[in-house]
Write a protein that holds these residues in place. Sequence first.
Motif, PDB file in Angstrom:
ATOM      1  N   ASN A 144      -7.994 -25.351  47.941  1.00  0.00           N
ATOM      2  CA  ASN A 144      -6.899 -24.460  48.293  1.00  0.00           C
ATOM      3  C   ASN A 144      -6.231 -23.887  47.048  1.00  0.00           C
ATOM      4  OD1 ASN A 144      -4.853 -23.206  49.793  1.00  0.00           O
ATOM      5  ND2 ASN A 144      -4.781 -24.918  51.230  1.00  0.00           N
ATOM      6  N   LEU A 145      -6.056 -24.730  46.033  1.00  0.00           N
ATOM      7  CA  LEU A 145      -5.494 -24.258  44.773  1.00  0.00           C
ATOM      8  C   LEU A 145      -6.433 -23.256  44.107  1.00  0.00           C
ATOM      9  CD1 LEU A 145      -3.330 -24.369  42.585  1.00  0.00           C
ATOM     10  CD2 LEU A 145      -4.460 -26.413  41.656  1.00  0.00           C
ATOM     11  N   LEU A 146      -7.724 -23.540  44.156  1.00  0.00           N
ATOM     12  CA  LEU A 146      -8.707 -22.590  43.626  1.00  0.00           C
ATOM     13  C   LEU A 146      -8.606 -21.251  44.348  1.00  0.00           C
ATOM     14  CD1 LEU A 146     -11.268 -21.952  41.907  1.00  0.00           C
ATOM     15  CD2 LEU A 146     -12.620 -22.830  43.828  1.00  0.00           C
ATOM     16  N   MET A 147      -8.500 -21.295  45.671  1.00  0.00           N
ATOM     17  CA  MET A 147      -8.393 -20.064  46.444  1.00  0.00           C
ATOM     18  C   MET A 147      -7.143 -19.280  46.063  1.00  0.00           C
ATOM     19  SD  MET A 147      -8.126 -19.496  50.595  1.00  0.00           S
ATOM     20  CE  MET A 147      -9.564 -20.502  50.924  1.00  0.00           C
ATOM     21  N   SER A 148      -6.030 -19.979  45.854  1.00  0.00           N
ATOM     22  CA  SER A 148      -4.786 -19.310  45.486  1.00  0.00           C
ATOM     23  C   SER A 148      -4.950 -18.522  44.193  1.00  0.00           C
ATOM     24  CB  SER A 148      -3.661 -20.340  45.336  1.00  0.00           C
ATOM     25  OG  SER A 148      -3.407 -21.011  46.548  1.00  0.00           O
ATOM     26  N   GLY A 149      -5.574 -19.144  43.201  1.00  0.00           N
ATOM     27  CA  GLY A 149      -5.798 -18.450  41.941  1.00  0.00           C
ATOM     28  C   GLY A 149      -6.794 -17.316  42.070  1.00  0.00           C
ATOM     29  N   LEU A 150      -7.832 -17.517  42.877  1.00  0.00           N
ATOM     30  CA  LEU A 150      -8.869 -16.498  43.021  1.00  0.00           C
ATOM     31  C   LEU A 150      -8.372 -15.271  43.789  1.00  0.00           C
ATOM     32  CD1 LEU A 150     -12.076 -18.626  43.711  1.00  0.00           C
ATOM     33  CD2 LEU A 150     -11.455 -17.403  41.613  1.00  0.00           C
ATOM     34  N   PHE A 151      -7.415 -15.444  44.680  1.00  0.00           N
ATOM     35  CA  PHE A 151      -6.850 -14.278  45.359  1.00  0.00           C
ATOM     36  C   PHE A 151      -6.156 -13.355  44.361  1.00  0.00           C
ATOM     37  CE2 PHE A 151      -6.999 -16.102  49.793  1.00  0.00           C
ATOM     38  CZ  PHE A 151      -7.619 -15.004  50.361  1.00  0.00           C
ATOM     39  N   ILE A 152      -5.457 -13.941  43.406  1.00  0.00           N
ATOM     40  CA  ILE A 152      -4.806 -13.134  42.368  1.00  0.00           C
ATOM     41  C   ILE A 152      -5.863 -12.451  41.511  1.00  0.00           C
ATOM     42  CG2 ILE A 152      -3.345 -13.239  40.306  1.00  0.00           C
ATOM     43  CD1 ILE A 152      -1.833 -15.530  41.646  1.00  0.00           C
TER      44      ILE A 152
END
Length: 230
Positions: free
Chosen positions: A132-140
């Motif tokens: 989930n943390l990876l996804m948060s960064g990848l959305f940016i």
Amino acid sequence: MEVDLMLTLVSGIAWTVVYVEAIRVGLRDRTYAMPVAALALNFAWETTYAVTDFRTGVSPQGVVNVVWAAADAVILYTYLRFGRAELPGFVTRPLFAAWSTLVLGAGFAVQWLFLAHFGTHDATRYSAFLQNLLMSGLFIALYAARRGPRGQSLLIAVAKWLGTLAPTVLFGVREGSGFVLGLGVLCSVFDLAYIGLLLLRPDGAGSGEAGPGEVRGVRGGFRSPPGPSR
């Protein structure tokens, strides 16, 4: 117990909204609306733990995991259908297929390694919050690569934030897991930053539409008109 149920429902509903909206936006913009590494991990998580749950009997969470896995399969279709156009011209169809298989396979390998090392109870939580943390960064990163919000939406961003915040409170605060709480707080920081990007639309972001002489291309951004067809 009522609070725990409420938090679980908030998370389940919010993430369902994320998946449905990602399908809608991806088909509308002819792209994929979830970063592919996060998508692979999500799809692997849901299918792995759906099977695990059903082995021990049908549970509400197991049914939800099946629904989420089905939704992720449609998002995966949008990636396979439109994703190659986001990459440089040297990425041929066989190379794109090989890369996609590698990423998807790695997603399953990571989930199974977590499961083997931590057991079901901890693996579900640790892997979910890390990806989930990876996804948060990848959305940016996706916003930056596409130079704007093409293939993205504020509804996805807000629903993802709420869908992560609820289990952060449930597992991090109410169950007292400092590890989960720390990861959940970091997710919120990145999610709120992403929401801010979509709200403020920094100068130069535009709408994601290609300008004169440009076509959609490299990693979801823009590039010059392509060379010889491939």
